[in-house]
Design a protein around this motif. Sequence first.
Motif, short mmCIF file in Angstrom:
data_model
loop_
_atom_site.label_atom_id
_atom_site.label_comp_id
_atom_site.label_asym_id
_atom_site.label_seq_id
_atom_site.Cartn_x
_atom_site.Cartn_y
_atom_site.Cartn_z
N HIS A 201 0.85 -1.19 0.00
CA HIS A 201 0.00 0.00 0.00
C HIS A 201 0.89 1.24 0.00
N LEU A 202 0.64 2.14 -0.95
CA LEU A 202 1.35 3.41 -1.03
C LEU A 202 0.36 4.54 -0.77
N TYR A 203 0.73 5.45 0.12
CA TYR A 203 -0.12 6.59 0.45
C TYR A 203 0.52 7.86 -0.13
N PRO A 204 -0.28 8.73 -0.74
CA PRO A 204 0.30 9.82 -1.54
C PRO A 204 1.09 10.84 -0.74
N ARG A 205 0.75 11.05 0.53
CA ARG A 205 1.46 12.05 1.31
C ARG A 205 1.67 11.53 2.73
N GLY A 206 2.73 12.01 3.37
CA GLY A 206 2.99 11.64 4.75
C GLY A 206 4.47 11.64 5.06
N VAL A 207 4.81 12.03 6.29
CA VAL A 207 6.21 12.05 6.71
C VAL A 207 6.65 10.65 7.10
N HIS A 208 7.91 10.55 7.43
CA HIS A 208 8.47 9.27 7.87
C HIS A 208 8.09 9.01 9.33
N GLY A 209 7.96 7.75 9.68
CA GLY A 209 7.81 7.38 11.08
C GLY A 209 6.42 7.51 11.64
N LEU A 210 5.39 7.28 10.85
CA LEU A 210 4.02 7.50 11.30
C LEU A 210 3.50 6.38 12.20
N SER A 211 4.16 5.24 12.23
CA SER A 211 3.73 4.12 13.07
C SER A 211 2.28 3.75 12.76
N LEU A 212 1.41 3.72 13.76
CA LEU A 212 0.00 3.39 13.53
C LEU A 212 -0.78 4.53 12.89
N ALA A 213 -0.22 5.74 12.89
CA ALA A 213 -0.88 6.94 12.36
C ALA A 213 -2.19 7.24 13.10
N THR A 214 -2.20 6.94 14.39
CA THR A 214 -3.35 7.19 15.25
C THR A 214 -3.00 8.26 16.28
N PRO A 215 -4.01 8.84 16.95
CA PRO A 215 -3.72 9.87 17.97
C PRO A 215 -2.78 9.38 19.06
N GLU A 216 -2.82 8.10 19.37
CA GLU A 216 -1.98 7.55 20.43
C GLU A 216 -0.49 7.77 20.18
N VAL A 217 -0.08 7.79 18.91
CA VAL A 217 1.34 7.90 18.58
C VAL A 217 1.67 9.23 17.92
N ASP A 218 0.81 10.22 18.10
CA ASP A 218 1.10 11.56 17.57
C ASP A 218 2.45 12.07 18.08
N GLU A 219 3.15 12.77 17.22
CA GLU A 219 4.41 13.43 17.58
C GLU A 219 4.45 14.76 16.82
N PRO A 220 3.70 15.77 17.30
CA PRO A 220 3.54 17.02 16.54
C PRO A 220 4.86 17.70 16.22
N ALA A 221 5.85 17.61 17.09
CA ALA A 221 7.12 18.29 16.85
C ALA A 221 7.79 17.81 15.57
N LYS A 222 7.48 16.60 15.14
CA LYS A 222 8.04 16.05 13.91
C LYS A 222 6.97 15.87 12.84
N HIS A 223 5.84 16.56 13.01
CA HIS A 223 4.74 16.55 12.05
C HIS A 223 4.15 15.16 11.85
N ARG A 224 4.29 14.32 12.85
CA ARG A 224 3.70 12.97 12.80
C ARG A 224 2.34 13.04 13.49
N LEU A 225 1.32 13.25 12.68
CA LEU A 225 -0.03 13.47 13.18
C LEU A 225 -0.94 12.33 12.75
#
Length: 249
Positions: A201-225
């Motif tokens: 699966h390829l997603y058109p946009r997104g930074v590195h390191g998103l993990s589950l990409a859920t609120p539980e693993v948010d990391e706003p300082a690195k734009h991982r939302l």
Amino acid sequence: METVKLPLGARLWFADAPEDPKGIVLICPGGGYQWLSPREAEPVANAFTAGGWAAAVVYYTVRETPAQPPLGTLPVRQLGEAVQTAKQRFPALPVLVCGFSAGGHLAASLGVHWKELGLPRPDGMILGYPVITAGKYAHRGSIQNLAGSDDPGWYSLETQITADTPPAFFWHTVTDPEVPVQNSLLLAGALSAAGVRYEMHLYPRGVHGLSLATPEVDEPAKHRLADPHIAGWFGQCLEWLDTLRTIKE
């Protein structure tokens, strides 16, 4: 929850298993083989247990500073030990390896090199934005922490996939600025050439390191939302797991 120390130095953290699990997933966090990301560890294990799978996190050895010797094959041998331990604890159930970024490289390394190294074969691989190649599109830090000044070719996994490589589920964002999407594209091409079953699966946009990409693993300082679309990878992965022939109903 339980932590087990393995002979080669890794630690295996077992989440509380569901009743009658479908199998077990061993999770390798990323971190460039220099550190281990907590966002790609216990939260992922807990998600798999909620989906009916036993899960454990493999805390493998990393190279924290350049003063330390390169890791070589130590991490993949540690993961092999973890697979063997899981097979003993959950006999007759499938054991899969899951990894993110450099942890994806580790999981895929066992899938590629298990026979050569005399290690147990995992029943499948789940890879999030994995480091795959040591070539043009390599994540140089990861490869250097493994190979040092040696020839890195052995760690370029897309060149060594065979029909013995286990089936794979993997995903990537096309705009990943740290581990280029070409890593997953090279993997897909190599798996296709070897006749190995996979789902990508390829997603058109997104930074590195998103993990589950859920609120539980948010990391706003690195734009991982949190991103509900990208977070869909996990449900698709659970569906893929249910299609594997190794699963015994």
